[in-house]
Design a protein around this motif. Sequence first.
Motif, PDB file in Angstrom:
ATOM      1  N   SER A 287       1.078  -4.285  -6.687  1.00 27.00           N
ATOM      2  CA  SER A 287       0.166  -3.719  -7.623  1.00 27.00           C
ATOM      3  C   SER A 287       0.768  -3.022  -8.758  1.00 27.00           C
ATOM      4  CB  SER A 287      -0.619  -2.851  -6.665  1.00 27.00           C
ATOM      5  OG  SER A 287       0.071  -1.807  -5.852  1.00 27.00           O
TER       6      SER A 287
ATOM      7  N   ASN B  24       0.820  -1.333  -0.091  1.00 26.67           N
ATOM      8  CA  ASN B  24       0.108  -0.027  -0.036  1.00 26.67           C
ATOM      9  C   ASN B  24       0.968   1.239  -0.066  1.00 26.67           C
ATOM     10  OD1 ASN B  24      -1.816   1.850   0.234  1.00 26.67           O
ATOM     11  ND2 ASN B  24      -2.903   0.708   2.055  1.00 26.67           N
TER      12      ASN B  24
ATOM     13  N   ASN C 186      -1.790   0.407  -5.887  1.00 28.25           N
ATOM     14  CA  ASN C 186      -2.602   0.855  -4.507  1.00 28.25           C
ATOM     15  C   ASN C 186      -2.039   1.917  -3.953  1.00 28.25           C
ATOM     16  OD1 ASN C 186      -4.049   0.473  -2.451  1.00 28.25           O
ATOM     17  ND2 ASN C 186      -3.367  -1.504  -1.667  1.00 28.25           N
TER      18      ASN C 186
END
Lengths: 362, 167
Positions: free
Chosen positions: A303, A7, A124
């Motif tokens: 991601s 993240n 992300n």
Amino acid sequence: MILSIYNFTLLTDKIHSFLSAHMSEEFVLTTELVLIGLLIVTFVAVLAMVLIYTERKVAAYMQLREGPNRVGIYGTGQVVADVLKLVLKEGITPNGADKLMFNLAPYIVLSTCIMALAPIAFGNGLVLWDLNIGVLYITSITSLGVIGILIAGWSSNNKYSMLGAMRSGAQIVSYELSAGLCIISIVVLAGSMQMSEIVNSQADGWWIFKGHLPVIVAFIIFIIAATAELNRAPFDLAEAESELTAGFHTEYSGMKFAMFFLAEYINMFVLCAMAATLFLGGWMPFHIGHWTTFNNVMDYIPSPLWFLGKTFFIIFIIMWFRWTFPRLRVDQLLDLEWKYLLPISMINLLMIALMNILGWHF
Amino acid sequence: MIASVFYFLSFVSIFFAVMVVVSKNPVHSVLYLILTFFSIAGHYLLLNAQFLALVHIVVYAGAIMVLFLFVIMLLNLNAATEPVKSSLMKFAGAIAGGSLMLVLIAVLSKINSIQPAHEVNTQIGLIKNLGKILFTEYNLPFEVASILFLVAMIGTVILAKKNPHTS
């Protein structure tokens, strides 16, 4: 579900709090803008080089050739050499040209492309400007590129440039309609125009799998319309070599020509990233139902890699088109849009709206 | 901060609007008009109406101005084809324009006493609120406008269609 180690909001928050601890508010804003600017310039330069190399290699292998293979390892240095050549070349402005407009046009085209990168979710939490109408922003900003192309064609004071610009303008304006309808169909399903919301709506499956046939149809139409908007073969009437020398950029040389070239590749990336975000789930990993082990393994792939992988897959499809289909005639081009793609995408949009109301998608 | 941005945008939009009228070349005029639209879109952004700003750009700068450029480029306007106007016409035009400006200044000088009819809602420009209002409070005008667009679309198709009796 989605691993927090990838993240990027944590990273960006950390940078922001670090800067805030040391500087005043305005200074933090300025520093962050400069950082983002540097990142974007680097990204754009690297992206263009990678895409040009990919394009040449893909073209070569499809024609049973080797492609660039002399400069550097597997010819990777060829692009750098080409860029160096273009930088060192003299930029000639023709005598009859409108000087200001002629020199302004490449910058307009390039800046609209780069502006369109802002709301794209690269990973992300890795998004520059997550505004609540991100999809609309991208479509409206990319549609402005047409103005730059028209100016380039007109100010060159050349019949070929003018014809190329006119063709390109007519093509982009008409294919924008069906591309827009395909985008709206996903907005209907996701219930938001925000890029991050659209990606989050695909956490339990990408729209191309969840949305049955209508979304697949929308995806295909979007890819066709995107190819046409990019003025790429088989829709490259605007720069058809055999009839118009090089279309709207006939008179451009050196770095000014390179800017059109760069803009085309960035535009290709933007539209393919858009297709990847809308239909293939953006940075969302690939999951299959209840295969927990498989899904966990997929989660471990970062991601941004997912996002870039999907984007480059669509870019590969568009490059594949180029060496598969012959160039269309102008009337065939307009027939395809107005008689087939537009009605199909309108009915398709209605079907998707119906599907969404009745809750038929997964 | 916001005030300085507002003054900058206002200056830019007025400057480019004047340039639209002043510039001799029609293509340059159109480009200045595009820049004017851009600065007006900036004003919308200052009012927190992002959706309106983008629609303004896509409709005016993106679609209508491209159409303008097409027409002007195809007409190939230049100094040689420009109709020569007599000095009497120019004189009459200057007087008419000047009086209109006088009226406008007289009206605008009272603008400070005008109060907004509704409580100012800064969230009204966001797409969710705008959509809700369009489909509830202003549903009838919205639908009438969409019928108007439909009529225009069908009209173009009919005009573009070749008449089977003449061809």
